[in-house]
Design a protein around this motif. Sequence first.
Motif, PDB file in Angstrom:
ATOM      1  N   UNK A   1      20.278  11.562  -3.746  1.00 22.28           N
ATOM      2  CA  UNK A   1      19.160  10.726  -4.121  1.00 22.28           C
ATOM      3  C   UNK A   1      18.746   9.909  -2.904  1.00 22.28           C
ATOM      4  N   UNK A   2      17.434   9.817  -2.655  1.00 23.25           N
ATOM      5  CA  UNK A   2      16.920   9.086  -1.506  1.00 23.25           C
ATOM      6  C   UNK A   2      16.846   7.597  -1.759  1.00 23.25           C
ATOM      7  N   UNK A   3      16.333   6.879  -0.793  1.00 20.88           N
ATOM      8  CA  UNK A   3      16.131   5.442  -0.892  1.00 20.88           C
ATOM      9  C   UNK A   3      15.032   5.187  -1.915  1.00 20.88           C
ATOM     10  N   UNK A   4      15.204   4.116  -2.707  1.00 23.81           N
ATOM     11  CA  UNK A   4      14.211   3.824  -3.735  1.00 23.81           C
ATOM     12  C   UNK A   4      13.665   2.415  -3.592  1.00 23.81           C
ATOM     13  N   UNK A   5      12.443   2.260  -4.070  1.00 23.61           N
ATOM     14  CA  UNK A   5      11.802   0.960  -4.162  1.00 23.61           C
ATOM     15  C   UNK A   5      11.274   0.866  -5.586  1.00 23.61           C
ATOM     16  N   UNK A   6      11.745  -0.083  -6.333  1.00 20.94           N
ATOM     17  CA  UNK A   6      11.372  -0.214  -7.728  1.00 20.94           C
ATOM     18  C   UNK A   6      10.325  -1.313  -7.864  1.00 20.94           C
ATOM     19  N   UNK A   7       9.081  -0.907  -8.071  1.00 20.77           N
ATOM     20  CA  UNK A   7       7.980  -1.863  -8.212  1.00 20.77           C
ATOM     21  C   UNK A   7       7.705  -2.039  -9.696  1.00 20.77           C
ATOM     22  N   UNK A   8       7.865  -3.258 -10.175  1.00 19.75           N
ATOM     23  CA  UNK A   8       7.725  -3.530 -11.607  1.00 19.75           C
ATOM     24  C   UNK A   8       6.373  -4.128 -11.970  1.00 19.75           C
ATOM     25  N   UNK A   9       5.514  -4.354 -10.987  1.00 21.79           N
ATOM     26  CA  UNK A   9       4.202  -4.930 -11.231  1.00 21.79           C
ATOM     27  C   UNK A   9       3.198  -3.807 -11.487  1.00 21.79           C
ATOM     28  N   UNK A  10       2.621  -3.779 -12.700  1.00 21.31           N
ATOM     29  CA  UNK A  10       1.712  -2.691 -13.084  1.00 21.31           C
ATOM     30  C   UNK A  10       0.486  -2.597 -12.183  1.00 21.31           C
ATOM     31  N   UNK A  11      -0.067  -3.743 -11.788  1.00 21.50           N
ATOM     32  CA  UNK A  11      -1.254  -3.745 -10.927  1.00 21.50           C
ATOM     33  C   UNK A  11      -0.945  -3.123  -9.567  1.00 21.50           C
ATOM     34  N   UNK A  12       0.205  -3.431  -9.023  1.00 14.25           N
ATOM     35  CA  UNK A  12       0.599  -2.872  -7.725  1.00 14.25           C
ATOM     36  C   UNK A  12       0.770  -1.361  -7.824  1.00 14.25           C
ATOM     37  N   UNK A  13       1.399  -0.903  -8.880  1.00 12.80           N
ATOM     38  CA  UNK A  13       1.593   0.534  -9.087  1.00 12.80           C
ATOM     39  C   UNK A  13       0.239   1.217  -9.249  1.00 12.80           C
ATOM     40  N   UNK A  14      -0.656   0.604 -10.013  1.00 15.69           N
ATOM     41  CA  UNK A  14      -1.996   1.182 -10.213  1.00 15.69           C
ATOM     42  C   UNK A  14      -2.746   1.301  -8.894  1.00 15.69           C
ATOM     43  N   UNK A  15      -2.702   0.225  -8.100  1.00 19.45           N
ATOM     44  CA  UNK A  15      -3.390   0.248  -6.806  1.00 19.45           C
ATOM     45  C   UNK A  15      -2.808   1.304  -5.880  1.00 19.45           C
ATOM     46  N   UNK A  16      -1.495   1.420  -5.863  1.00 23.28           N
ATOM     47  CA  UNK A  16      -0.844   2.424  -5.003  1.00 23.28           C
ATOM     48  C   UNK A  16      -1.251   3.830  -5.421  1.00 23.28           C
ATOM     49  N   UNK A  17      -1.285   4.078  -6.703  1.00 28.70           N
ATOM     50  CA  UNK A  17      -1.671   5.415  -7.194  1.00 28.70           C
ATOM     51  C   UNK A  17      -3.138   5.709  -6.902  1.00 28.70           C
ATOM     52  N   UNK A  18      -4.010   4.700  -7.099  1.00 21.66           N
ATOM     53  CA  UNK A  18      -5.437   4.890  -6.804  1.00 21.66           C
ATOM     54  C   UNK A  18      -5.650   5.189  -5.325  1.00 21.66           C
ATOM     55  N   UNK A  19      -5.000   4.407  -4.473  1.00 15.65           N
ATOM     56  CA  UNK A  19      -5.150   4.618  -3.034  1.00 15.65           C
ATOM     57  C   UNK A  19      -4.649   5.999  -2.630  1.00 15.65           C
ATOM     58  N   UNK A  20      -3.512   6.386  -3.164  1.00 15.16           N
ATOM     59  CA  UNK A  20      -2.954   7.706  -2.852  1.00 15.16           C
ATOM     60  C   UNK A  20      -3.922   8.814  -3.257  1.00 15.16           C
ATOM     61  N   UNK A  21      -4.489   8.688  -4.458  1.00 11.32           N
ATOM     62  CA  UNK A  21      -5.422   9.711  -4.930  1.00 11.32           C
ATOM     63  C   UNK A  21      -6.677   9.751  -4.065  1.00 11.32           C
ATOM     64  N   UNK A  22      -7.201   8.574  -3.721  1.00 15.14           N
ATOM     65  CA  UNK A  22      -8.416   8.512  -2.900  1.00 15.14           C
ATOM     66  C   UNK A  22      -8.189   9.088  -1.509  1.00 15.14           C
ATOM     67  N   UNK A  23      -6.992   8.908  -0.978  1.00 13.01           N
ATOM     68  CA  UNK A  23      -6.700   9.359   0.378  1.00 13.01           C
ATOM     69  C   UNK A  23      -6.088  10.754   0.413  1.00 13.01           C
TER      70      UNK A  23
END
Length: 90
Positions: A1-23
């Motif tokens: 298993x690799x290194x993990x970062x557990x982000x529990x803030x829904x807005x941050x996760x949403x922004x990360x996913x949106x940015x990833x999809x856009x890019x």
Amino acid sequence: MGVQLNIKDEETVRLARELAAEMGESVTQAVRIALQERRARTVQPQRRATAEEILALVRGARAHLKPEFRDQELSLTHGDLLYNEDGSFK
């Protein structure tokens, strides 16, 4: 298993996913690049400002001063601008 970062803030996760999809990147890539870009903008080696840079800032700031202060010599101190000869405020 690799290194993990557990982000529990829904807005941050949403922004990360949106940015990833856009890019067209993975979420990991999008977050890594965003962090690298922010770090490059904000964490810079400390250096001393040159006299020319300081004078340029002063000249730029002078444009925002009241006319009676704008025309004063750069050699005046803040006390010269704030206080009368008897020590009272101007």
